[in-house]
Write an enzyme that holds these catalytic residues in place. Structure first.
Site, PDB file in Angstrom:
ATOM      1  N   GLN A  99      -7.727   1.507  -4.972  1.00 41.20           N
ATOM      2  CA  GLN A  99      -7.129   2.787  -5.330  1.00 41.20           C
ATOM      3  C   GLN A  99      -7.305   2.895  -7.100  1.00 41.20           C
ATOM      4  O   GLN A  99      -7.095   3.992  -7.807  1.00 41.20           O
ATOM      5  CB  GLN A  99      -5.719   2.932  -5.456  1.00 41.20           C
ATOM      6  CG  GLN A  99      -5.555   3.340  -3.661  1.00 41.20           C
ATOM      7  CD  GLN A  99      -3.915   2.898  -3.309  1.00 41.20           C
ATOM      8  OE1 GLN A  99      -3.267   3.611  -3.424  1.00 41.20           O
ATOM      9  NE2 GLN A  99      -3.669   1.528  -3.048  1.00 41.20           N
ATOM     10  N   ASP A 102     -10.056   1.346 -12.727  1.00 38.68           N
ATOM     11  CA  ASP A 102     -10.386   0.375 -13.832  1.00 38.68           C
ATOM     12  C   ASP A 102     -11.673  -0.350 -13.846  1.00 38.68           C
ATOM     13  O   ASP A 102     -12.106  -0.986 -14.891  1.00 38.68           O
ATOM     14  CB  ASP A 102      -9.110  -0.628 -14.188  1.00 38.68           C
ATOM     15  CG  ASP A 102      -8.745  -1.410 -12.847  1.00 38.68           C
ATOM     16  OD1 ASP A 102      -9.584  -1.824 -12.317  1.00 38.68           O
ATOM     17  OD2 ASP A 102      -7.435  -1.847 -12.931  1.00 38.68           O
ATOM     18  N   HIS A 117     -10.417   6.694  -5.775  1.00 40.59           N
ATOM     19  CA  HIS A 117      -9.760   7.495  -6.640  1.00 40.59           C
ATOM     20  C   HIS A 117     -10.736   7.545  -7.764  1.00 40.59           C
ATOM     21  O   HIS A 117     -10.120   8.081  -8.935  1.00 40.59           O
ATOM     22  CB  HIS A 117      -8.518   7.079  -7.017  1.00 40.59           C
ATOM     23  CG  HIS A 117      -7.331   7.179  -6.092  1.00 40.59           C
ATOM     24  ND1 HIS A 117      -6.194   6.616  -6.138  1.00 40.59           N
ATOM     25  CD2 HIS A 117      -7.517   7.926  -4.814  1.00 40.59           C
ATOM     26  CE1 HIS A 117      -5.508   7.162  -4.882  1.00 40.59           C
ATOM     27  NE2 HIS A 117      -6.331   7.655  -4.322  1.00 40.59           N
ATOM     28  N   SER A 187       2.376   0.260  -3.953  1.00 45.20           N
ATOM     29  CA  SER A 187       3.584   1.181  -3.418  1.00 45.20           C
ATOM     30  C   SER A 187       3.138   1.832  -2.107  1.00 45.20           C
ATOM     31  O   SER A 187       3.951   1.981  -1.409  1.00 45.20           O
ATOM     32  CB  SER A 187       4.098   1.967  -4.353  1.00 45.20           C
ATOM     33  OG  SER A 187       3.115   2.953  -4.745  1.00 45.20           O
ATOM     34  N   ASN A 211       3.087  -8.507  -3.046  1.00 46.65           N
ATOM     35  CA  ASN A 211       3.817  -7.610  -3.779  1.00 46.65           C
ATOM     36  C   ASN A 211       5.099  -8.227  -4.163  1.00 46.65           C
ATOM     37  O   ASN A 211       5.919  -8.717  -3.462  1.00 46.65           O
ATOM     38  CB  ASN A 211       4.125  -6.201  -2.931  1.00 46.65           C
ATOM     39  CG  ASN A 211       4.163  -5.005  -4.161  1.00 46.65           C
ATOM     40  OD1 ASN A 211       5.162  -5.448  -4.979  1.00 46.65           O
ATOM     41  ND2 ASN A 211       3.686  -4.092  -3.946  1.00 46.65           N
TER      42      ASN A 211
HETATM   43  P1  OAD Z   1       2.233   2.113  -7.997  1.00 47.41           P
HETATM   44  O1  OAD Z   1       2.555   1.953  -9.634  1.00 47.41           O
HETATM   45  O2  OAD Z   1       2.703   3.253  -7.185  1.00 47.41           O
HETATM   46  O3  OAD Z   1       2.709   0.717  -7.352  1.00 47.41           O
HETATM   47  C1  OAD Z   1       2.154  -0.592  -7.869  1.00 47.41           C
HETATM   48  C2  OAD Z   1       2.791  -1.684  -7.122  1.00 47.41           C
HETATM   49  O4  OAD Z   1       2.407  -2.965  -7.718  1.00 47.41           O
HETATM   50  C3  OAD Z   1       4.307  -1.701  -6.856  1.00 47.41           C
HETATM   51  O5  OAD Z   1       4.605  -1.816  -5.750  1.00 47.41           O
HETATM   52  C4  OAD Z   1       4.606  -2.904  -7.670  1.00 47.41           C
HETATM   53  O6  OAD Z   1       5.844  -3.584  -6.958  1.00 47.41           O
HETATM   54  C5  OAD Z   1       3.369  -3.842  -7.581  1.00 47.41           C
HETATM   55  N1  OAD Z   1       3.206  -4.746  -8.700  1.00 47.41           N
HETATM   56  C6  OAD Z   1       3.648  -4.718  -9.889  1.00 47.41           C
HETATM   57  N2  OAD Z   1       3.092  -5.941 -10.692  1.00 47.41           N
HETATM   58  C7  OAD Z   1       2.330  -6.588  -9.545  1.00 47.41           C
HETATM   59  C8  OAD Z   1       1.764  -8.039  -9.846  1.00 47.41           C
HETATM   60  N3  OAD Z   1       1.644  -8.609 -10.770  1.00 47.41           N
HETATM   61  N4  OAD Z   1       0.983  -8.145  -8.621  1.00 47.41           N
HETATM   62  C9  OAD Z   1       0.858  -7.616  -7.568  1.00 47.41           C
HETATM   63  N5  OAD Z   1       1.804  -6.525  -7.352  1.00 47.41           N
HETATM   64  C10 OAD Z   1       2.528  -5.768  -8.446  1.00 47.41           C
HETATM   65  O7  OAD Z   1       0.347   1.843  -8.228  1.00 47.41           O
HETATM   66  P2  OAD Z   1      -0.538   2.418  -6.835  1.00 47.41           P
HETATM   67  O8  OAD Z   1       0.175   1.928  -5.699  1.00 47.41           O
HETATM   68  O9  OAD Z   1      -1.903   1.810  -7.119  1.00 47.41           O
HETATM   69  O10 OAD Z   1      -3.354   8.000  -8.055  1.00 47.41           O
HETATM   70  O11 OAD Z   1      -0.352   3.914  -6.974  1.00 47.41           O
HETATM   71  C11 OAD Z   1      -1.190   4.689  -5.949  1.00 47.41           C
HETATM   72  C12 OAD Z   1      -1.862   5.634  -6.881  1.00 47.41           C
HETATM   73  O12 OAD Z   1      -0.797   6.539  -7.508  1.00 47.41           O
HETATM   74  C13 OAD Z   1      -2.686   5.588  -7.923  1.00 47.41           C
HETATM   75  O13 OAD Z   1      -3.940   5.142  -7.682  1.00 47.41           O
HETATM   76  C14 OAD Z   1      -2.616   6.651  -8.717  1.00 47.41           C
HETATM   77  C15 OAD Z   1      -1.281   6.822  -8.825  1.00 47.41           C
HETATM   78  O14 OAD Z   1      -0.832   8.179  -9.153  1.00 47.41           O
HETATM   79  C16 OAD Z   1      -4.026   8.682  -8.601  1.00 47.41           C
HETATM   80  O15 OAD Z   1      -4.372   8.628  -9.718  1.00 47.41           O
HETATM   81  C17 OAD Z   1      -4.656   9.796  -7.827  1.00 47.41           C
END
Ligand code: OAD
Length: 245
Positions: A99, A102, A117, A187, A211
């Protein structure tokens, strides 16, 4: 911690895929969206990441994207990105569905990366559909199309927009073929992307959820591994006796 079980599942898998979110790049210094320092805690989606926001104020949206683009350009892939690329080279990982916008998986050497995305380093013209790469930060903001002079926008998916249908179809195909999925640093709350790993489960495969925090996959995952991405892949590579990435 679940790491031993996760390693066993990885070893046993025949078609392993990796599904990533912002957390896999957190240890490269790129902010996530929903954590305590997440972007959506500081900024409003509807001001910055919708087509309407762009039409209303392209300069504001571009300033925010130029800031994020600079972060991405200055960042390096971390050990997790490199381990995923190594596991693909070794034939264990078949594809990465991400998703993230980068491009760090590709910079780490992953070949089969399905970007759901889009990519923050690419632009497209809202008028003529021209597509290009941003080798450096845009000189003028908002940048203009070299072909028709129309507004260029980041080639990313904004809220309210559909995902690129070819990428989504590829991701579904991979998920249907997979017998194991490593879900790393997401997430999982954004659809339709978030449901893709569940296809693997529905078809009898295993879902390994890496996670440090609880997330939507916790109740259904085959194994929950509460580790950061870098920690997890360091342990996995060691357990597989693969060379350091
Ligand atoms: P989120 O910010 O929703 O979730 C990031 C996840 O990474 C969380 O569950 C954290 O607990 C976890 N996390 C943090 N640090 C970590 C680490 N060092 N190792 C492993 N996990 C870690 O980001 P996404 O799930 O990517 O969409 O969000 C999904 C989408 O929402 C993105 O692609 C973007 C955003 O709005 C669009 O722009 C369409």
């Amino acid at each position: 911690m679940g790491i031993e079980r996760a390693v066993e599942h990885v070893k046993r898998s025949r078609h392993l895929i990796v599904f990533t979110g912002a957390g896999v790049s957190a240890e490269s210094g790129i902010p996530t969206f929903r954590g305590p320092d997440g972007l959506w805690r500081r900024y409003r989606v509807e001001d910055l990441a919708t087509p309407e926001a762009f039409l209303r104020n392209p300069k504001l949206v571009w300033e925010w994207y130029a800031w994020r683009l600079k972060l991405v350009k200055n960042a390096e892939p971390n050990e997790a990105h490199r381990a995923i690329a190594l596991l693909e080279k070794l034939g264990l990982v078949k594809a990465v569905i991400t998703q993230n916008v980068d491009g760090l998986h590709q910079r780490a050497g992953s070949k089969r990366v399905i970007e759901l995305h889009g990519n923050i380093s690419r632009v497209k013209c809202v008028e003529c559909g021209y597509k290009g790469e941003l080798d450096e930060l845009p000189k003028e903001i908002p940048p203009r199309c070299p072909i028709c002079g129309g507004l260029l926008r980041p080639d990313v998916v904004w809220f309210g927009e559909p995902l690129p249908s070819d990428k989504l179809a590829e991701a579904y195909r991979e998920a249907r073929e997979a017998d194991a999925v490593l879900v790393v640093g997401t997430s999982g709350v954004v659809e339709p992307a978030g449901s893709i790993p569940l296809i693997v489960l529905e078809r009898g495969g295993v879902l390994i959820n890496v996670n440090p925090e609880p997330n939507r996959y916790d109740p259904v995952a085959t194994v929950n591994v509460r580790m950061t991405a870098v920690q997890f892949f360091r342990d996995l590579i060691r357990a597989l006796k693969a060379p350091s990435p």
